[in-house]
Design a protein around this motif. Structure first.
Motif, short mmCIF file in Angstrom:
data_model
loop_
_atom_site.label_atom_id
_atom_site.label_comp_id
_atom_site.label_asym_id
_atom_site.label_seq_id
_atom_site.Cartn_x
_atom_site.Cartn_y
_atom_site.Cartn_z
N PRO A 155 -37.17 -50.24 -7.02
CA PRO A 155 -37.97 -49.11 -6.52
C PRO A 155 -37.41 -47.75 -6.93
O PRO A 155 -38.17 -46.82 -7.22
CB PRO A 155 -37.94 -49.30 -4.99
N ASP A 156 -36.08 -47.62 -6.96
CA ASP A 156 -35.49 -46.35 -7.38
C ASP A 156 -35.83 -46.04 -8.83
O ASP A 156 -36.14 -44.89 -9.18
CB ASP A 156 -33.97 -46.38 -7.19
N LEU A 157 -35.77 -47.05 -9.68
CA LEU A 157 -36.09 -46.82 -11.09
C LEU A 157 -37.57 -46.49 -11.28
O LEU A 157 -37.92 -45.68 -12.15
CB LEU A 157 -35.73 -48.06 -11.91
N ILE A 158 -38.43 -47.10 -10.48
CA ILE A 158 -39.86 -46.79 -10.58
C ILE A 158 -40.11 -45.34 -10.19
O ILE A 158 -40.85 -44.61 -10.87
CB ILE A 158 -40.68 -47.76 -9.70
N ARG A 159 -39.51 -44.90 -9.09
CA ARG A 159 -39.71 -43.51 -8.66
C ARG A 159 -39.09 -42.53 -9.66
O ARG A 159 -39.66 -41.45 -9.90
CB ARG A 159 -39.12 -43.31 -7.27
N ASN A 160 -37.96 -42.88 -10.25
CA ASN A 160 -37.36 -42.01 -11.26
C ASN A 160 -38.25 -41.92 -12.50
O ASN A 160 -38.39 -40.85 -13.11
CB ASN A 160 -35.98 -42.53 -11.65
N GLU A 161 -38.86 -43.04 -12.88
CA GLU A 161 -39.77 -43.02 -14.02
C GLU A 161 -40.98 -42.13 -13.73
O GLU A 161 -41.45 -41.39 -14.59
CB GLU A 161 -40.21 -44.43 -14.34
N GLY A 200 -47.90 -47.28 -6.61
CA GLY A 200 -48.68 -47.57 -5.42
C GLY A 200 -49.02 -46.31 -4.62
O GLY A 200 -48.71 -45.18 -5.01
N LYS A 201 -49.64 -46.54 -3.48
CA LYS A 201 -50.10 -45.44 -2.65
C LYS A 201 -50.13 -45.88 -1.19
O LYS A 201 -50.33 -47.05 -0.89
CB LYS A 201 -51.50 -44.99 -3.09
N PRO A 257 -45.94 -55.04 -0.29
CA PRO A 257 -47.20 -55.56 -0.81
C PRO A 257 -48.40 -54.85 -0.19
O PRO A 257 -48.27 -54.04 0.72
CB PRO A 257 -47.15 -57.04 -0.42
N GLN A 258 -49.57 -55.20 -0.67
CA GLN A 258 -50.79 -54.56 -0.23
C GLN A 258 -51.14 -54.95 1.20
O GLN A 258 -50.99 -56.10 1.61
CB GLN A 258 -51.95 -54.93 -1.16
N PRO A 290 -51.21 -52.85 -5.13
CA PRO A 290 -50.53 -54.16 -5.11
C PRO A 290 -49.02 -54.03 -5.03
O PRO A 290 -48.36 -54.84 -4.39
CB PRO A 290 -50.98 -54.80 -6.43
N TYR A 291 -48.47 -53.01 -5.68
CA TYR A 291 -47.06 -52.65 -5.56
C TYR A 291 -47.02 -51.29 -4.88
O TYR A 291 -47.80 -50.41 -5.22
CB TYR A 291 -46.40 -52.54 -6.94
N ASN A 292 -46.09 -51.10 -3.97
CA ASN A 292 -46.00 -49.83 -3.26
C ASN A 292 -44.54 -49.48 -3.05
O ASN A 292 -43.85 -50.09 -2.23
CB ASN A 292 -46.71 -49.90 -1.91
#
Length: 484
Positions: A263-269, A350-351, A375-376, A392-394
């Motif tokens: 999750p940290d890498l996704i937010r950094n991206e 996600g949202k 998850p959703q 689907p991913y959050n």
């Protein structure tokens, strides 16, 4: 426990039936997982982590074909030609004559009042509009592998020629015009300089060359602290030089997407892509306004008070030039491959949907954790607010408005392209309507010339929309790809 209950009753289990296990998420009792009965009392569950119960729906990405994109030099040349045509049309609107009248009428024998045109101003505007093309030529000369002497000679000749023309035109303009009129020559730069100061914080921390975060999870916090401790804010002159250089340099290469699992890498991206997208949009806005200002507005500032021209038609031409320049620059700086990259990152982000207090009181609610992929359909609480997972991913922060805005803009891959088609299609339809109703020769000529340029832009947008629409509608199972 002796004398206690080992779990929820049958009614409670039936209320959160097994098919709705996707609403259960992360952690044990320490993560705040609880069930609420009708009396409002919470029943703690020592549930295993969410990854042991439910695996979120894997994110699958569509493959899009490689669509042809104009090279940097070709685009700058076509954009410069379009601006020259628009400048020529504006001069026709201002200095037109009724040249078909008989000689006994007070008319001219030419189609334009050439003696009223300030050629020094026209040369100055041409050089300002050619600044991107000149820099593209210099950049191409440095990339073809030529010797350093030839490269420096080409750069020296081009820059010397442009500088000499600018000095020659400015000296003649100073002699024949007032100071108030001369202030309009550099107004865009006067506005751009203070705008650079507002971006100092965002430029203080450099972004990586690409967004493919291949580092390990445990290196994220250490790397972020090391970067923040080493980076120092730039002074005003360095900031101004970097900002002006961005206006001439070609856009950087498109970042990459590596489907990070942390999750940290996704937010950094996402933060990296947001900064890159904002920089591109800022470049589009400034260059489109800059082009419209010098093409359609600046010639009006130097018209003599005794000269009559159609103000409404000239202002309409100004708006059309700005819209067309905006669409052309957006198409070049935000190509389909870049929009697909933003869509992939939004699918991982996600949202969260904010819910009202008192709703879903009987459903499981959890404390949001930044290290969990939710998850959703999950309900989480953060800062005394209740949120429901939409994607689907959050992994987005529920209270972060920028994350919600990023997901809204890019979770549908064709949203930006559809918006550009709507804008350009509306402009073309309006110009066709104006062409049919035009009664003056300058209106007919200006609409006909501008429409030829707009047809090319609209054709490219429709071509991309048709191809990408079929690519994104293709079933993902037929790709034979593994889920990321």
């Amino acid at each position: 426990m002796p004398g206690g209950r080992r779990g929820p009753s049958r009614q409670q289990l039936s209320r959160s039936a097994l098919p709705s296990l996707q609403t259960l998420v992360g952690g044990s009792c320490g993560n705040g997982t609880s069930l609420r009965n009708r009396n409002g009392s919470a029943i703690s569950l020592s549930a295993p982590p969410i990854t042991a119960l439910i695996t979120p729906e894997p994110v699958r990405h569509c493959r899009i074909p490689e669509l042809p994109l104009d090279g940097s030099l070709l685009f700058e040349f076509l954009f410069f030609i379009y601006l020259l045509v628009a400048l020529f049309i504006q001069y026709i609107n201002i200095y037109k004559t009724v040249w078909w009248y008989p000689y006994n009428h007070p008319a001219s024998c030419t189609s334009l009042n050439f003696h009223l045109i300030d050629y020094h101003l026209a040369a100055f505007i041409t050089v300002m509009l050619a600044r991107r093309l000149v820099w593209a030529l210099i950049s191409e000369a440095s990339q073809v592998g030529a010797t350093s002497v030839i490269h420096y000679m080409v750069r020296l000749v081009l820059l010397t020629l442009c500088g000499w023309v600018l000095c020659w035109t400015l000296v003649n303009l100073f002699r024949s015009h007032s100071v108030l009129n001369l202030l309009f020559l550099g107004y865009p730069f006067g506005v751009y300089v203070p705008l650079c100061c507002f971006h100092q914080d965002s430029r203080a921390q450099p972004l990586p060359a690409d967004c493919g975060y291949l580092v390990q999870d445990q290196m994220v916090d250490d790397g972020a602290s090391a970067v923040s401790s080493l980076v120092k804010p730039k002074d005003f002159l360095s900031l101004l030089w970097d900002s002006l250089r961005e206006q001439f340099n070609n856009p950087t290469s498109i970042p990459t997407h590596s489907c990070p699992l942390s999750p940290d890498l996704i937010r950094n991206e996402v933060e990296c892509l947001k900064a890159d997208f904002n920089r591109r949009i800022k470049e589009v806005l400034f260059n489109s306004l800059f082009s419209a200002y010098y093409v359609a507005f600046l010639p009006l500032c130097f018209v003599k008070s005794t000269q009559y021209y159609d103000m409404r038609w000239s202002c309409e031409h100004l708006i059309m030039v700005w819209i067309n320049a905006f669409v052309m620059l957006t198409t070049q700086l935000l190509p389909p491959k870049y929009c697909d990259l933003l869509h992939r990152s939004a699918a991982h982000l996600g949202k969260w949907q904010k819910l009202e207090h008192g709703s879903y009181s009987n459903a499981p609610q959890h404390i949001w954790s930044e290290n969990t992929i939710w998850p959703q359909g999950v309900l989480v609480r953060r800062s005394r607010c209740l949120y429901k997972a939409v994607g689907p991913y959050n992994v987005a922060v529920p209270s972060d408005v920028s994350h919600a805005r990023f997901y809204f803009l890019f979770h549908r891959p064709l949203r930006l392209l559809n918006l550009l088609i709507l804008i350009e299609g509306s402009v073309v339809c309006y110009q066709l309507y104006s062409l049919l109703r035009s009664e003056k020769w300058n209106h007919t000529l200006s609409m006909a010339l501008i429409l030829f340029c707009n047809y090319y832009v609209l054709f490219k947008l429709l071509r991309d929309r048709i191809v990408l629409g079929k690519a994104y509608s293709y079933p993902l199972n037929n790709y034979g790809l593994k889920a990321h």
